[in-house]
Design a protein around this motif. Structure first.
Motif, PDB file in Angstrom:
ATOM      1  N   LEU A 320       9.002  -5.231  23.329  1.00 62.22           N
ATOM      2  CA  LEU A 320       7.688  -4.626  23.561  1.00 62.22           C
ATOM      3  C   LEU A 320       6.693  -5.285  22.606  1.00 62.22           C
ATOM      4  CD1 LEU A 320       5.949  -2.425  24.958  1.00 62.22           C
ATOM      5  CD2 LEU A 320       6.616  -0.877  23.111  1.00 62.22           C
ATOM      6  N   ARG A 321       6.046  -6.340  23.091  1.00 65.99           N
ATOM      7  CA  ARG A 321       5.170  -7.134  22.232  1.00 65.99           C
ATOM      8  C   ARG A 321       3.709  -7.119  22.660  1.00 65.99           C
ATOM      9  NH1 ARG A 321       7.684 -10.626  18.822  1.00 65.99           N
ATOM     10  NH2 ARG A 321       5.844 -11.972  18.818  1.00 65.99           N
ATOM     11  N   HIS A 327      -0.490   0.972  29.067  1.00 69.92           N
ATOM     12  CA  HIS A 327       0.508   0.062  29.605  1.00 69.92           C
ATOM     13  C   HIS A 327       1.274  -0.597  28.457  1.00 69.92           C
ATOM     14  CE1 HIS A 327      -2.579   0.346  32.730  1.00 69.92           C
ATOM     15  NE2 HIS A 327      -1.657   0.010  33.611  1.00 69.92           N
ATOM     16  N   GLY A 328       2.583  -0.461  28.487  1.00 71.71           N
ATOM     17  CA  GLY A 328       3.435  -1.206  27.575  1.00 71.71           C
ATOM     18  C   GLY A 328       4.125  -2.302  28.356  1.00 71.71           C
ATOM     19  N   ILE A 329       3.915  -3.545  27.970  1.00 71.16           N
ATOM     20  CA  ILE A 329       4.455  -4.668  28.722  1.00 71.16           C
ATOM     21  C   ILE A 329       5.717  -5.176  28.035  1.00 71.16           C
ATOM     22  CG2 ILE A 329       4.043  -7.016  29.530  1.00 71.16           C
ATOM     23  CD1 ILE A 329       1.086  -4.757  28.897  1.00 71.16           C
ATOM     24  N   LEU A 330       6.856  -4.972  28.688  1.00 72.63           N
ATOM     25  CA  LEU A 330       8.140  -5.435  28.190  1.00 72.63           C
ATOM     26  C   LEU A 330       8.431  -6.824  28.740  1.00 72.63           C
ATOM     27  CD1 LEU A 330      10.128  -2.160  28.821  1.00 72.63           C
ATOM     28  CD2 LEU A 330       9.726  -3.128  26.568  1.00 72.63           C
ATOM     29  N   THR A 331       8.864  -7.721  27.902  1.00 72.86           N
ATOM     30  CA  THR A 331       9.250  -9.053  28.346  1.00 72.86           C
ATOM     31  C   THR A 331      10.713  -9.300  27.993  1.00 72.86           C
ATOM     32  OG1 THR A 331       8.432  -9.977  26.262  1.00 72.86           O
ATOM     33  CG2 THR A 331       6.925  -9.998  28.140  1.00 72.86           C
ATOM     34  N   ALA A 332      11.318 -10.245  28.732  1.00 69.09           N
ATOM     35  CA  ALA A 332      12.731 -10.546  28.539  1.00 69.09           C
ATOM     36  C   ALA A 332      12.895 -11.948  27.995  1.00 69.09           C
ATOM     37  CB  ALA A 332      13.489 -10.396  29.849  1.00 69.09           C
ATOM     38  N   GLN A 333      13.666 -12.062  26.937  1.00 66.89           N
ATOM     39  CA  GLN A 333      13.892 -13.381  26.349  1.00 66.89           C
ATOM     40  C   GLN A 333      14.674 -14.293  27.287  1.00 66.89           C
ATOM     41  OE1 GLN A 333      13.793 -13.847  21.994  1.00 66.89           O
ATOM     42  NE2 GLN A 333      15.147 -12.059  22.012  1.00 66.89           N
ATOM     43  N   ASN A 334      15.571 -13.726  28.087  1.00 64.95           N
ATOM     44  CA  ASN A 334      16.356 -14.550  29.009  1.00 64.95           C
ATOM     45  C   ASN A 334      15.745 -14.639  30.404  1.00 64.95           C
ATOM     46  OD1 ASN A 334      16.914 -12.126  30.270  1.00 64.95           O
ATOM     47  ND2 ASN A 334      19.111 -12.159  29.852  1.00 64.95           N
ATOM     48  N   GLY A 335      14.529 -14.055  30.561  1.00 63.16           N
ATOM     49  CA  GLY A 335      13.836 -14.122  31.849  1.00 63.16           C
ATOM     50  C   GLY A 335      14.161 -13.002  32.811  1.00 63.16           C
ATOM     51  N   GLU A 336      15.079 -12.094  32.442  1.00 67.56           N
ATOM     52  CA  GLU A 336      15.468 -10.984  33.325  1.00 67.56           C
ATOM     53  C   GLU A 336      15.511  -9.690  32.508  1.00 67.56           C
ATOM     54  OE1 GLU A 336      16.281 -11.000  36.581  1.00 67.56           O
ATOM     55  OE2 GLU A 336      16.247 -13.159  36.982  1.00 67.56           O
ATOM     56  N   THR A 337      14.566  -8.767  32.772  1.00 61.35           N
ATOM     57  CA  THR A 337      14.584  -7.497  32.034  1.00 61.35           C
ATOM     58  C   THR A 337      15.720  -6.593  32.490  1.00 61.35           C
ATOM     59  OG1 THR A 337      13.130  -6.263  33.547  1.00 61.35           O
ATOM     60  CG2 THR A 337      12.067  -7.581  31.803  1.00 61.35           C
ATOM     61  N   GLY A 338      16.099  -6.686  33.771  1.00 60.81           N
ATOM     62  CA  GLY A 338      17.125  -5.811  34.309  1.00 60.81           C
ATOM     63  C   GLY A 338      16.657  -4.388  34.520  1.00 60.81           C
TER      64      GLY A 338
END
Length: 382
Positions: A320-321, A327-338
């Protein structure tokens, strides 16, 4: 088995999101652990209520053996007094006619109210108001021991202590400080050395003030990272930790709490998944505090809260950056939040004190249910 496990297992639904949930049993364990440690050291505990801001939890701390409580602002103290607290230390400079007026009124209904000074100007204003009201006031002098926040510099502490002690209607009974993880004037990760230095600096200051003819009874120190080390020196009379009651991710990084001791979680619902690499939560800057910088030395926090996976452990892939108000925008380091739309996500706050203050109420786990409890001193800033 704690309430967070029950929520993950689907046996206890979260009533609404975004919200903050407190496991009371874990909070009670934290209260007991710190109280026992302080008592064993022959010291007194005066916990800071800034973390919970709720009279209910202040009463639990007092029932466990705390000598009194600490507040920052007079408006907080008024709430705690209404909730039954009778011995309150306001560890903040009592400056401003409006603030002094409320403190005088509060002093008339408290068994003990201790006020703070760190300047002669502030002390004179307090003395004049007390004299006009015909009320004696107990005060403590704040001393800066390296945090470079409020507090008189140690080189000037004796002169100021003598001047304050000479003012009418003020009774100077002690000195206090906030230093936390500072050693030799610089940030440190050495809790042991920081706590011992804090106690020694304040003891030495008290001794010099006493030698100048001012009787100092109380030496009050200590934050959650340093309470144990300071108390066990035997050089101080009181410690004032606050965050220990609930814990947060910051405390795990500061080596003064384990992950299993964290008694709070934030919950938010995934409301949108526009792309595999990011997902949107129903909480933003009005839910998640931003007072801790990311990626900064020495702890390198990866986001504004730590997402927890289905296994109950931190999910380092999801971060959560970025946030807007709602709105809280979650991003995934591997490209897939799941993550999927409608999924309720568990997160650990980085800094719990500011997280609680953003809630009108929290849900407290009691008797197998989540019960709403007002954060009664929320927004009490005066």
């Amino acid at each position: 088995m704690n309430v967070f496990h029950e929520i993950r297992a689907g046996r206890l639904p979260v009533p609404e999101t975004p919200c903050l949930v407190v496991d009371e049993s874990l909070a009670r364990e934290n209260i007991a652990r710190v109280q026992q440690g302080v008592t064993a050291a022959g010291c007194q505990l005066r916990p800071h209520i800034k973390t919970h801001k709720m009279p209910y939890f202040a009463r639990l701390q007092l029932e466990a053996g705390a000598a009194g409580i600490t507040c920052a602002k007079v408006s907080e103290a008024e709430v705690m007094a209404d909730g039954g607290a009778e011995d309150i230390f306001l560890a903040y400079p009592m400056v401003g006619d409006f603030r002094i007026k409320r403190a005088l009124a509060l002093s008339q209904r408290e068994r003990r109210l201790i006020l703070a000074v760190d300047s002669l100007e502030g002390a004179k204003a307090l003395s004049d108001a007390a004299a006009a009201a015909g009320l004696p006031l107990e005060v403590r002098l704040e001393v800066d021991t390296g945090a470079q926040r409020t507090g008189v510099l140690r080189d000037h502490a004796v002169d100021l202590a003598k001047a304050v002690a000479a003012l009418p209607n003020l009774r100077l009974t002690g000195i206090y400080t906030f230093k936390s993880l500072v050693l030799h004037g610089a940030p440190t990760q050495d809790n042991d050395a920081a706590g011992k230095e804090e106690a020694q600096l304040m003891y030495d200051t008290a001794q010099v003030i006493r030698a100048a003819g001012v009787e100092v009874q109380d030496i009050s120190v200590g934050s959650t990272p340093t309470w144990r080390q300071a108390a066990e020196t035997g050089l101080v009379t009181e410690v004032r930790p606050g965050t220990y009651i609930f814990g947060d991710w910051m405390l795990t990084r500061e080596h003064c709490a384990t992950f299993d001791q964290i008694a709070v979680r934030l919950y938010a619902t995934v409301v949108s998944t526009p792309a595999p690499g990011y997902a949107i939560l129903d909480g933003g800057t009005k839910t998640f505090p931003m007072d801790i910088p990311l990626d900064a030395e020495p702890y390198h926090y990866p986001g504004y809260a730590i997402p927890i996976g289905k296994d109950g452990q931190p999910d380092w892939n999801v971060q959560l950056r970025r946030m807007n108000e709602e709105h809280g925008i979650l991003t995934a380091q591997n490209g897939e939040t799941g993550l999927t739309v409608g999924q309720v996500l568990e997160l650990v706050p980085i800094h719990v004190c500011t997280a609680v203050n953003m809630q009108n109420h929290v849900f407290v786990a009691q008797g197998g249910a989540l019960r709403p409890m007002d954060v009664a001193a929320r927004g009490m800033l005066v």
